[in-house]
Design an enzyme around this catalytic site. Structure first.
Site, PDB file in Angstrom:
ATOM      1  N   HIS A 484       0.819  -1.216   0.000  1.00 24.34           N
ATOM      2  CA  HIS A 484       0.000   0.000   0.000  1.00 24.34           C
ATOM      3  C   HIS A 484       0.854   1.269   0.000  1.00 24.34           C
ATOM      4  O   HIS A 484       0.344   2.370  -0.229  1.00 24.34           O
ATOM      5  CB  HIS A 484      -0.912   0.000   1.234  1.00 24.34           C
ATOM      6  CG  HIS A 484      -2.229   0.670   1.001  1.00 24.34           C
ATOM      7  ND1 HIS A 484      -2.454   1.553  -0.026  1.00 24.34           N
ATOM      8  CD2 HIS A 484      -3.412   0.581   1.665  1.00 24.34           C
ATOM      9  CE1 HIS A 484      -3.697   1.985   0.009  1.00 24.34           C
ATOM     10  NE2 HIS A 484      -4.309   1.411   1.037  1.00 24.34           N
ATOM     11  N   ASP A 488      -2.214   2.209  -4.510  1.00 21.43           N
ATOM     12  CA  ASP A 488      -3.433   2.642  -3.827  1.00 21.43           C
ATOM     13  C   ASP A 488      -4.535   1.608  -4.014  1.00 21.43           C
ATOM     14  O   ASP A 488      -4.462   0.747  -4.901  1.00 21.43           O
ATOM     15  CB  ASP A 488      -3.900   3.990  -4.384  1.00 21.43           C
ATOM     16  CG  ASP A 488      -2.928   5.111  -4.029  1.00 21.43           C
ATOM     17  OD1 ASP A 488      -2.276   5.007  -2.972  1.00 21.43           O
ATOM     18  OD2 ASP A 488      -2.818   6.068  -4.826  1.00 21.43           O
TER      19      ASP A 488
END
Length: 513
Positions: A484, A488
């Site tokens: 992450h 995204d």
């Protein structure tokens, strides 16, 4: 002439190391390939050998210093130490001409030449291995290129072949011992026959052990020296089991556990293992983890500790692919000589999705993001020794048949332990198929430094609503684990949806939709 000692290649994505220990001091005589110092990286420990025989000159990088790849560590004054370096035992300089009869049994057991069996190339960034199995014993006849033993590194298994036909005269490294790249494993008497060489090592070993009443001439293993310093032990407190009484790392570990009384006290506080009843202890078996398993454990834990790992899920209707495969598998195998499986569809679908969501095919390097404009697909393969990930390179330029052939070839080589280091490095994205073992759903762990891994699962028939009707369809859960920090949620979901769309309608792959 001064020869430079520089930092060797440290492995993929490793750019610097810390100087942990110097085994030599300026002015010490050194032999070719003798270990000078030990470097520590965030992944491996690397020992640096001397590039020439001579005397160690200036040490440029002190213990604790951080150095980059190819940085200057020290210099060796070539030639000056050539005479003292081989001077291991004092009787030997005189014993060059007359007492040659004493040396004869070692090298001329049956009148043949003594040939050394050396550790073969272990691959990039691999500096040591563990001897797992000897296939031959001292006195056995061996043929040229016959496999003598198997070595295990933290990544692959390597077999050491015999360099000549003859008799195995001496085994220098026992099973379980650690050897350095280029080290000597055994000696063979070339051209000898069985029985002639067997007694020789014994008669040679006996006199060698007897004179060593005072101080032994052999040098202890560098790793043993380092561990003795850490444990506060002297060589007199450790019984060496190596050749000619050489102290090995395992000997220091035994001495430390047996000699130091305070050691057992802190151990229960650190060890989370619950006490075991005496009746149960007899039924337990303790087996040391293989190097491969230790590396897998370390890398997976590093991935959890480093990446901001998250998993997103979807499901795919496999009906279209299964029908396409059933219709063309006979013609496909007849033309290409390989069966049409599901993996080629998944590889193609992932490449298609990676082109649209490039951050899943990227990696973080410090404060930079490195986008890969090539698609090297890692395919996880379960082997008897653990999970390995061979790489299908430039998968975007390969057809279905080429992908199936390559995956089949790499799978066989992985299960046989024949994969080279090059075949397991450089992947940009990984596919793991837990479905072959019956997994219905799981969250795969990233294969660092990659930013994404796709988990395939079991195909299971389930009732689905299609066009207002409940129908039975072959469904598979897909899982994408991603970093992450760079990917995204929108990009991860988009990637997985593109993979789902391509699999449910394979025509999209042909039209690049």
């Amino acid at each position: 002439m001064a020869v430079e000692v520089r930092v060797p290649t440290l492995g993929e994505s490793v750019t610097e190391a810390t100087v942990a220990t110097w085994f030599k001091k300026p002015g010490d005589a050194v032999a070719v390939d003798e270990m000078l110092c030990e470097l520590e990286t965030d992944k491996v420990t690397v020992e640096v050998p001397s590039p020439a025989a001579g005397v160690l000159g200036e040490i440029v990088a002190a213990e604790g210093d951080t150095v980059g790849v190819d940085a200057l560590l020290a210099t060796v004054e070539e030639g000056e130490g050539k005479a003292p370096a081989p001077k291991k035992a004092e009787p030997k300089p005189e014993a060059k001409a007359e007492p040659k009869a004493e040396e004869a049994p070692a090298s001329a057991d049956a009148g043949g030449e003594t040939v050394e069996v050396k550790v073969p190339s272990l691959g990039e960034s691999v500096s040591e291995a563990t001897v797992s199995t000897w296939f031959k014993q001292v006195g056995d006849e061996v043929a040229a290129d016959e496999m003598l033993c198997e070595l295990e590194t933290d990544k692959v298994s390597v077999e050491a072949p015999s360099p000549a036909a003859g008799v195995l005269a001496e085994i220098l490294v026992a099973e379980g011992d650690t050897v350095q790249a280029g080290g000597v494993l055994a000696r063979i008497t070339a051209g000898a026959s069985a029985g002639a060489a067997k007694p020789a090592p014994k008669s040679d070993d006996a006199p060698a052990a007897a004179p060593a009443s005072g101080k032994k001439d052999v040098e202890d293993a560098p790793s043993a020296k380092k561990l003795m310093a850490e444990k506060g032990l002297t060589p007199d407190q450790v019984k060496g089991t190596g050749r000619d009484g050489r102290i090995m790392k395992e000997d220091v570990q035994k001495a430390a556990s047996g000699a130091s009384a305070p050691a057992p006290a802190p151990q229960p506080a650190q060890a989370p293992r619950a006490p075991v009843a005496a009746s149960d202890a007899d039924r337990e078996e303790r087996v040391r983890m293989t190097r491969l398993r230790q590396t897998i454990a370390r890398r997976l834990k590093d991935a959890q500790n480093t990446a901001a790992m998250l998993t997103t899920y979807n499901e795919v209707d496999m009906k279209a692919i299964m029908e396409l495969r059933d219709e063309y598998k006979g013609v496909f195998e007849k033309k290409h000589g390989v069966k049409l499986g599901f993996m080629s569809f998944f590889v193609k679908a992932c490449v298609h999705a990676l082109k649209e969501v490039p951050e899943v095919n990227a990696e973080i390097d410090g404060t930079d993001v490195v986008y890969k404009n090539y698609y090297h697909m890692g395919v996880a393969v379960g082997t008897p020794n653990g999970l390995v990930v061979p790489v299908v390179r430039d998968a975007d330029h390969m057809g279905f048949a080429d992908i199936e052939k390559k995956i089949g070839e790499l799978g066989v080589r992985a299960r046989d332990g024949k994969l080279s280091m090059a075949e397991m490095q450089g992947g940009t994205f990984t596919i793991s198929n837990g479905g072959v073992y019956g997994s219905l759903m799981s969250s795969p762990i990233l294969n660092p430094p990659q930013s994404g891994i796709l988990g395939m699962h079991k195909i299971q028939e389930r009732p689905m609503v299609v066009g207002g009707q409940i129908v039975i369809r072959p469904m598979m859960y897909l899982a994408l684990s991603y970093d992450h920090r760079i990917v995204d949620g929108k990009g991860a979901v988009t990637f997985l949806v593109r993979v789902k769309e391509a699999l449910e309608d394979p025509r999209r792959l042909l039209m690049d939709l």
